[in-house]
Write a protein that holds these residues in place. Sequence first.
Motif, PDB file in Angstrom:
ATOM      1  N   ALA A   1     -67.622  -3.094  -9.640  1.00 30.19           N
ATOM      2  CA  ALA A   1     -67.169  -2.299  -8.497  1.00 30.19           C
ATOM      3  C   ALA A   1     -66.145  -1.274  -8.955  1.00 30.19           C
ATOM      4  CB  ALA A   1     -66.563  -3.218  -7.438  1.00 30.19           C
ATOM      5  N   PHE A   2     -65.291  -1.687  -9.852  1.00 30.11           N
ATOM      6  CA  PHE A   2     -64.245  -0.791 -10.362  1.00 30.11           C
ATOM      7  C   PHE A   2     -64.870   0.402 -11.085  1.00 30.11           C
ATOM      8  CE2 PHE A   2     -60.431  -0.299 -13.339  1.00 30.11           C
ATOM      9  CZ  PHE A   2     -59.733   0.447 -12.401  1.00 30.11           C
ATOM     10  N   LEU A   3     -65.803   0.118 -11.950  1.00 27.72           N
ATOM     11  CA  LEU A   3     -66.500   1.192 -12.661  1.00 27.72           C
ATOM     12  C   LEU A   3     -67.110   2.180 -11.680  1.00 27.72           C
ATOM     13  CD1 LEU A   3     -68.371  -0.066 -15.825  1.00 27.72           C
ATOM     14  CD2 LEU A   3     -66.791   1.836 -15.572  1.00 27.72           C
ATOM     15  N   GLU A   4     -67.777   1.640 -10.678  1.00 23.67           N
ATOM     16  CA  GLU A   4     -68.361   2.498  -9.650  1.00 23.67           C
ATOM     17  C   GLU A   4     -67.310   3.418  -9.053  1.00 23.67           C
ATOM     18  OE1 GLU A   4     -71.450  -0.481  -7.528  1.00 23.67           O
ATOM     19  OE2 GLU A   4     -70.644   1.121  -6.253  1.00 23.67           O
ATOM     20  N   LEU A   5     -66.214   2.820  -8.631  1.00 15.99           N
ATOM     21  CA  LEU A   5     -65.165   3.591  -7.970  1.00 15.99           C
ATOM     22  C   LEU A   5     -64.576   4.636  -8.904  1.00 15.99           C
ATOM     23  CD1 LEU A   5     -63.382   0.791  -5.927  1.00 15.99           C
ATOM     24  CD2 LEU A   5     -64.552   2.812  -5.049  1.00 15.99           C
ATOM     25  N   LEU A   6     -64.458   4.281 -10.177  1.00 11.18           N
ATOM     26  CA  LEU A   6     -63.848   5.216 -11.128  1.00 11.18           C
ATOM     27  C   LEU A   6     -64.717   6.450 -11.361  1.00 11.18           C
ATOM     28  CD1 LEU A   6     -62.131   3.040 -13.855  1.00 11.18           C
ATOM     29  CD2 LEU A   6     -61.125   4.376 -12.011  1.00 11.18           C
ATOM     30  N   THR A   7     -66.012   6.313 -11.105  1.00 13.47           N
ATOM     31  CA  THR A   7     -66.854   7.496 -11.249  1.00 13.47           C
ATOM     32  C   THR A   7     -66.701   8.400 -10.033  1.00 13.47           C
ATOM     33  OG1 THR A   7     -68.746   6.436 -10.190  1.00 13.47           O
ATOM     34  CG2 THR A   7     -68.555   6.194 -12.571  1.00 13.47           C
ATOM     35  N   GLU A   8     -66.091   7.865  -8.976  1.00  9.89           N
ATOM     36  CA  GLU A   8     -65.946   8.643  -7.749  1.00  9.89           C
ATOM     37  C   GLU A   8     -64.564   9.240  -7.584  1.00  9.89           C
ATOM     38  OE1 GLU A   8     -66.957   5.980  -4.617  1.00  9.89           O
ATOM     39  OE2 GLU A   8     -68.819   5.335  -5.577  1.00  9.89           O
ATOM     40  N   LYS A   9     -63.558   8.564  -8.119  1.00 13.58           N
ATOM     41  CA  LYS A   9     -62.180   9.018  -7.911  1.00 13.58           C
ATOM     42  C   LYS A   9     -61.287   8.525  -9.035  1.00 13.58           C
ATOM     43  CE  LYS A   9     -61.960   6.443  -3.917  1.00 13.58           C
ATOM     44  NZ  LYS A   9     -61.270   5.895  -2.753  1.00 13.58           N
ATOM     45  N   PRO A  10     -60.112   9.152  -9.216  1.00 12.61           N
ATOM     46  CA  PRO A  10     -59.182   8.712 -10.257  1.00 12.61           C
ATOM     47  C   PRO A  10     -58.599   7.341  -9.949  1.00 12.61           C
ATOM     48  CG  PRO A  10     -58.199  10.415  -8.871  1.00 12.61           C
ATOM     49  CD  PRO A  10     -59.644  10.350  -8.515  1.00 12.61           C
ATOM     50  N   VAL A  11     -58.157   6.677 -11.005  1.00 10.16           N
ATOM     51  CA  VAL A  11     -57.596   5.325 -10.865  1.00 10.16           C
ATOM     52  C   VAL A  11     -56.561   5.251  -9.769  1.00 10.16           C
ATOM     53  CG1 VAL A  11     -56.903   3.385 -12.291  1.00 10.16           C
ATOM     54  CG2 VAL A  11     -57.443   5.560 -13.354  1.00 10.16           C
ATOM     55  N   GLN A  12     -55.667   6.226  -9.754  1.00  8.53           N
ATOM     56  CA  GLN A  12     -54.519   6.104  -8.868  1.00  8.53           C
ATOM     57  C   GLN A  12     -54.889   6.100  -7.394  1.00  8.53           C
ATOM     58  OE1 GLN A  12     -54.586   8.914 -11.056  1.00  8.53           O
ATOM     59  NE2 GLN A  12     -53.951  10.724  -9.928  1.00  8.53           N
ATOM     60  N   SER A  13     -56.102   6.486  -7.073  1.00  8.65           N
ATOM     61  CA  SER A  13     -56.462   6.419  -5.660  1.00  8.65           C
ATOM     62  C   SER A  13     -57.515   5.339  -5.390  1.00  8.65           C
ATOM     63  CB  SER A  13     -56.911   7.784  -5.142  1.00  8.65           C
ATOM     64  OG  SER A  13     -57.751   8.433  -6.039  1.00  8.65           O
ATOM     65  N   VAL A  14     -57.688   4.464  -6.344  1.00 10.48           N
ATOM     66  CA  VAL A  14     -58.519   3.285  -6.086  1.00 10.48           C
ATOM     67  C   VAL A  14     -57.631   2.215  -5.463  1.00 10.48           C
ATOM     68  CG1 VAL A  14     -59.793   1.398  -7.128  1.00 10.48           C
ATOM     69  CG2 VAL A  14     -60.163   3.722  -7.937  1.00 10.48           C
ATOM     70  N   THR A  15     -58.020   1.751  -4.296  1.00  9.42           N
ATOM     71  CA  THR A  15     -57.206   0.749  -3.618  1.00  9.42           C
ATOM     72  C   THR A  15     -57.795  -0.641  -3.813  1.00  9.42           C
ATOM     73  OG1 THR A  15     -57.078  -0.138  -1.364  1.00  9.42           O
ATOM     74  CG2 THR A  15     -58.231   1.925  -1.644  1.00  9.42           C
ATOM     75  N   VAL A  16     -56.934  -1.613  -3.891  1.00  8.60           N
ATOM     76  CA  VAL A  16     -57.358  -2.990  -4.103  1.00  8.60           C
ATOM     77  C   VAL A  16     -58.292  -3.424  -2.979  1.00  8.60           C
ATOM     78  CG1 VAL A  16     -56.588  -5.377  -4.271  1.00  8.60           C
ATOM     79  CG2 VAL A  16     -55.252  -3.569  -5.325  1.00  8.60           C
ATOM     80  N   LYS A  17     -57.988  -2.986  -1.791  1.00 10.36           N
ATOM     81  CA  LYS A  17     -58.767  -3.398  -0.631  1.00 10.36           C
ATOM     82  C   LYS A  17     -60.234  -2.947  -0.756  1.00 10.36           C
ATOM     83  CE  LYS A  17     -58.748  -3.254   4.403  1.00 10.36           C
ATOM     84  NZ  LYS A  17     -58.463  -2.420   5.580  1.00 10.36           N
ATOM     85  N   GLU A  18     -60.418  -1.655  -0.999  1.00  9.57           N
ATOM     86  CA  GLU A  18     -61.785  -1.153  -1.080  1.00  9.57           C
ATOM     87  C   GLU A  18     -62.516  -1.739  -2.284  1.00  9.57           C
ATOM     88  OE1 GLU A  18     -60.583   3.072  -3.241  1.00  9.57           O
ATOM     89  OE2 GLU A  18     -62.125   3.042  -1.690  1.00  9.57           O
ATOM     90  N   LEU A  19     -61.768  -1.926  -3.362  1.00 10.33           N
ATOM     91  CA  LEU A  19     -62.352  -2.526  -4.560  1.00 10.33           C
ATOM     92  C   LEU A  19     -62.934  -3.898  -4.231  1.00 10.33           C
ATOM     93  CD1 LEU A  19     -62.827  -2.700  -7.597  1.00 10.33           C
ATOM     94  CD2 LEU A  19     -60.452  -3.392  -7.871  1.00 10.33           C
ATOM     95  N   CYS A  20     -62.151  -4.694  -3.522  1.00 10.82           N
ATOM     96  CA  CYS A  20     -62.598  -6.041  -3.178  1.00 10.82           C
ATOM     97  C   CYS A  20     -63.739  -6.013  -2.169  1.00 10.82           C
ATOM     98  CB  CYS A  20     -61.430  -6.850  -2.637  1.00 10.82           C
ATOM     99  SG  CYS A  20     -60.184  -7.196  -3.886  1.00 10.82           S
TER     100      CYS A  20
END
Lengths: 201, 201
Positions: free
Chosen positions: A24-43
Motif C-alpha cells: 500500500a505504501f509503494l502505491e501511495l508513494l507513486t501518487e504523492k510524496p512521503v510527507q503527505s502520506v497519512t497513516v490513516k489512508e495507508l492503513c
Amino acid sequence: MENRTPAPREDQRVRLTKTLLQNAFLELLTEKPVQSVTVKELCQRAGVNRGTFYLHYKDVYDLLEKMEDALLRDLDELLQSNPVIVYNTPEEAGAGFTNAIFGFFEKNREMCAILLGDNGDKKFVAGIIERAKEKSVREYLAFYPTASRQDAEIFYYFIAWGFIGLLQQSLQNPPPAPFGTMAAAAQRIIMEAARFFAVTD
Amino acid sequence: MENRTPAPREDQRVRLTKTLLQNAFLELLTEKPVQSVTVKELCQRAGVNRGTFYLHYKDVYDLLEKMEDALLRDLDELLQSNPVIVYNTPEEAGAGFTNAIFGFFEKNREMCAILLGDNGDKKFVAGIIERAKEKSVREYLAFYPTASRQDAEIFYYFIAWGFIGLLQQSLQNPPPAPFGTMAAAAQRIIMEAARFFAVTD
DNA sequence: AAGCCAAATAGACAGATGTTGAGTTTTTGG
DNA sequence: CCAAAAACTCAACATCTGTCTATTTGGCTT
C-alpha cells in the motif's frame, strides 16, 4: 542467508501485515510524496487496523527507513560478490560491476525510482555511497599505489555521486538515454578520470 | 533584478515575522530532521502566533521550499555572472567558477549543510543541477563541437552530481579535506574527464 | 496627526496522530 | 489438543494540524 537455527521466523500474520502495508505504501508513494502520506489512508488501503501499524512502525518515515534497509542489505550482497574494480582497462574492467549495479536498480526500479527521485531520500543515497566506499577506496589504492588515501576518498566521492546521479536520471521519465548507454558512459568517464586523476598527482 | 517600480516592498511586520520564523526554523533544523519539526514548536520558538504562520506558509515544507528558492535565486545570479567553463586548460580554466561556487556554499554554509546533508532535500539538489544545466551543456558543446547533445547531457549529469557530492562532503563535520583541496580536486577531475570523454567519442 | 487597512492575536473547530487498555482471534509448542 | 503467547481489533484519549472568525495592534498614506 541468516543463521537459520535460532531464527524464530516471523509470525505468519506479521509477515502478511507488513507486506500489505509495504505494498500500500509503494502505491501511495507513486501518487504523492512521503510527507503527505497519512497513516490513516495507508492503513485503509492496506486493510489493516491503524493500531496494528503502530505495532510495527513508529511512523511513516520509520516504515520507509525499514524498506530502505532491506534494499541496502541486498545491495551489500551484490557488493560482496562483485569486485568494484572500475579502475581498469576498458575491455575487462568493471563493466561487470557497472552492469550488475545498473541491473540491480532496474530490477528494483519502482522503489529505487522513488528513493532516488526528487522526493527521494538523501539518507538512502548516502547509505549506498558509504557502503561501497571502503571496498572501492581499497581497490583504487591497490591499483594506483602512489595515490594518497585522501585523494582516493575525494575521487571516490566524486565518482560515486556522479554514478548515482546518472542512475537517477536513467530512472526518470523519460531518461536522457537508455540504460545501457548510461552505464557505458559512466564506465568510460570513471576510467578516464581515474587514470588521469592518479597520474597527474 | 526584477521590475523595481511596482515592487511594493513587503510590510515591515511581515518581514519581521518571516525572519523570526526562518531563524527559528534554521535552529530547529540543526537539531532534528524537517519531518519532526512541528508548527507549534516552531512558532513558540519564534514567538509568533500559530495562525500567523499559516498566513504566510502552507506548512513546514512550504517554508523550507521558500527558503530554498531564495538560495537558488542567489545562485542564479552567480551562474549568470560567471562562465561555467570548467572544460578548459588547467591554468585559466573554470577555476574561477569552481571557487565561486564553493565560496557560495561556504557563505551559506548553515543552510546548505542542512539542505545537502543526510536529512537534506533532493529537490534542492535537483534544482541546482537543472539551473546550471543549459549553460554548461552549451559551453561543453562549444568547446567540443564534435560531441552529441546526448553525450553532453550525460557527461554533465555525471559531473554535476559528482561536484555536488564533493560539496556535500566538504560541508560535513569533519570534511575529508579542506575546502580548497576539494575544489581543486573537482576541477582536475572534471577537466580530465571532459577531455577524454569527448575525444574517445 | 488621524484614519484606514493589512497583519498579528486569540480562541474555536474538525480531522489526523500517536498512545493506551480491554477484548478477540490466531499461532505455536508442550 | 489444549493452553499460553502473541498478533490483531476496537474504542477512547490528549495532542498537533490546518482552517476560520472575531478582535486588537501597528504601519503606511494623505
